[in-house]
Design a protein around this motif. Structure first.
Motif, PDB file in Angstrom:
ATOM      1  N   TYR A  63      -7.352  57.750   3.277  1.00 58.21           N
ATOM      2  CA  TYR A  63      -6.284  57.379   3.637  1.00 58.21           C
ATOM      3  C   TYR A  63      -5.843  58.196   5.047  1.00 58.21           C
ATOM      4  CZ  TYR A  63      -1.287  56.292   4.446  1.00 58.21           C
ATOM      5  OH  TYR A  63       0.052  56.168   4.928  1.00 58.21           O
ATOM      6  N   ARG A  70      -3.782  54.189  12.357  1.00 57.33           N
ATOM      7  CA  ARG A  70      -2.561  53.517  12.767  1.00 57.33           C
ATOM      8  C   ARG A  70      -1.696  53.809  13.919  1.00 57.33           C
ATOM      9  NH1 ARG A  70      -1.583  52.552   6.422  1.00 57.33           N
ATOM     10  NH2 ARG A  70      -2.827  50.690   6.048  1.00 57.33           N
ATOM     11  N   ARG A 186       7.980  62.838  12.520  1.00 54.98           N
ATOM     12  CA  ARG A 186       9.342  63.206  12.760  1.00 54.98           C
ATOM     13  C   ARG A 186       9.886  63.355  14.180  1.00 54.98           C
ATOM     14  NH1 ARG A 186       8.530  61.970   8.171  1.00 54.98           N
ATOM     15  NH2 ARG A 186       9.519  62.820   6.141  1.00 54.98           N
TER      16      ARG A 186
ATOM     17  N   ALA B 168      -4.096  55.249  -4.390  1.00 53.39           N
ATOM     18  CA  ALA B 168      -2.657  56.087  -4.059  1.00 53.39           C
ATOM     19  C   ALA B 168      -2.866  57.442  -4.596  1.00 53.39           C
ATOM     20  CB  ALA B 168      -1.624  55.490  -4.948  1.00 53.39           C
ATOM     21  N   MET B 180      -2.810  50.230   2.344  1.00 52.54           N
ATOM     22  CA  MET B 180      -2.080  51.007   1.490  1.00 52.54           C
ATOM     23  C   MET B 180      -1.190  51.712   2.406  1.00 52.54           C
ATOM     24  SD  MET B 180      -2.937  54.069  -1.280  1.00 52.54           S
ATOM     25  CE  MET B 180      -3.368  55.343  -0.033  1.00 52.54           C
ATOM     26  N   PHE B 181       0.002  52.213   2.369  1.00 51.30           N
ATOM     27  CA  PHE B 181       0.910  52.981   3.066  1.00 51.30           C
ATOM     28  C   PHE B 181       1.487  54.025   1.961  1.00 51.30           C
ATOM     29  CE2 PHE B 181       0.543  48.488   4.793  1.00 51.30           C
ATOM     30  CZ  PHE B 181       0.344  48.858   5.967  1.00 51.30           C
ATOM     31  N   PHE B 182       1.440  55.299   2.384  1.00 51.51           N
ATOM     32  CA  PHE B 182       2.212  56.095   1.654  1.00 51.51           C
ATOM     33  C   PHE B 182       3.159  56.819   2.316  1.00 51.51           C
ATOM     34  CE2 PHE B 182       2.397  60.794   1.045  1.00 51.51           C
ATOM     35  CZ  PHE B 182       3.152  60.849  -0.180  1.00 51.51           C
ATOM     36  N   ASP B 185       8.460  57.425   5.113  1.00 48.42           N
ATOM     37  CA  ASP B 185       8.326  57.371   6.567  1.00 48.42           C
ATOM     38  C   ASP B 185       7.048  56.522   7.305  1.00 48.42           C
ATOM     39  OD1 ASP B 185       5.900  58.554   5.706  1.00 48.42           O
ATOM     40  OD2 ASP B 185       6.882  60.572   6.399  1.00 48.42           O
ATOM     41  N   ARG B 186       6.587  55.677   6.474  1.00 44.37           N
ATOM     42  CA  ARG B 186       5.691  54.607   6.954  1.00 44.37           C
ATOM     43  C   ARG B 186       6.181  53.315   6.767  1.00 44.37           C
ATOM     44  NH1 ARG B 186       4.344  59.126   8.303  1.00 44.37           N
ATOM     45  NH2 ARG B 186       1.964  59.713   8.475  1.00 44.37           N
TER      46      ARG B 186
END
Lengths: 198, 198
Positions: A63, A70, A186, B168, B180-182, B185-186
């Motif tokens: 990931y 991204r 952030r 995940a 997939m996005f974790f 904040d994504r």
């Protein structure tokens, strides 16, 4: 007194690279002074009893590259996972401290970050670091020599200890006054804090 | 076929709470179907060899609340650190699976998330969960009873195993197709993916 954004960074941290490409524009937008604070992430991790997240849990590694890509696309900058990751950044970080003494830190750090995270360079290799410094217009051989001077070693250690004392646990870590922000993701909160600060 | 946003969540995760308050608007903006996927974060951590970051490293705990408050302010929602944190969410997550069978999952999860992360409720307590379900217009006592049924337990386990299989390692985790996005904040990257997907 002008408002200041402090950025504690380590060349081995890809999210520090991402942040390094954005913070100057952030400071410009808010009339803030940027203070680049080289620290040793390995030393910070040791002090707080942590480890690099992507190395501690295998599932995080695939990931990591997706997420970095991204962000790079979002920022419009190049990125490439470094085959030497995780890298020993100790000499590079000491050279950043040494470079700062003669006003060379910013060109040096930009060159090293790009080499580490867009060109696959081995920034654990002293000869590579000398070349990168030279390319940045800094005296590479002299910086490498000064990197082993006592006050330079102490300077890096002091920055790292200060980061620990102020609550940091990773990189990049930002401070706007006493307010701490962790992570490239952030930066929008950092901007809000700069906007709100006198 | 409509595009779908899947959200794997656990009530014990404050960033899942944050995300839960935003995902419906995200899906509305992009004409996407939202699939709420209850999972057991403790089971996920165990499977990938991880632990809750804020619990593993003491220095992360003070920052956690600061960061959560910044997000809550950003979203304009209430938040409060729960004195029962970390909470045992097993029964609550099983009740979410049971609630889903009768179309009660969404009101139930909203009520439980708010209770856990804005009201300091102990969501490890079955009687509290029954009350919260009732307040959400779901049959609390019946949900609690069904939470111990074999197929409900298996359903939660299957969701958790699916999350592991798909890569995940924490919560909230989003999927847009295979992407997939974790992390809460994504969500801006999730939106880009929904915009780009057919």
């Amino acid at each position: 007194m002008a408002k200041t954004l402090e950025l504690f960074y380590d060349f081995g941290s890809p999210y520090s690279y991402l942040a390094s490409t954005q913070v100057e524009a952030v400071c410009q937008r808010h009339g803030a002074v940027l203070a680049w604070r080289p620290m040793l992430l390995g030393g910070l991790f040791k002090a707080v009893g942590s480890v690099a997240p992507a190395l501690a849990v295998a599932a995080k590694m695939p990931y990591l590259m997706v997420d970095l890509q991204r962000w790079a696309d979002h920022y419009g900058i190049p990125i490439a996972m470094n085959p030497n990751f995780p890298m020993n950044s100790l000499t590079a970080m000491r050279m950043a401290v040494a470079a700062d003494e003669r006003g060379h830190q910013v060109p040096f750090l930009k060159r090293v970050f790009a080499a580490a995270w867009a060109e696959g360079a081995d920034i654990g290799d002293p000869a590579t670091l000398v070349r990168l410094a030279d390319e940045a217009g800094a005296p590479g051989a002299a910086l490498l020599e000064r990197a082993s001077a006592g006050h330079v070693k102490e300077g890096l250690k002091a920055n790292t200890e200060e980061a620990v004392r102020r609550g940091a646990f990773g990189a990049p870590t930002f401070f706007v006054g006493d307010e701490m922000f962790f992570g490239n993701d952030r930066l929008s909160f950092v901007e809000k804090a700069l906007e709100a600060s006198a």
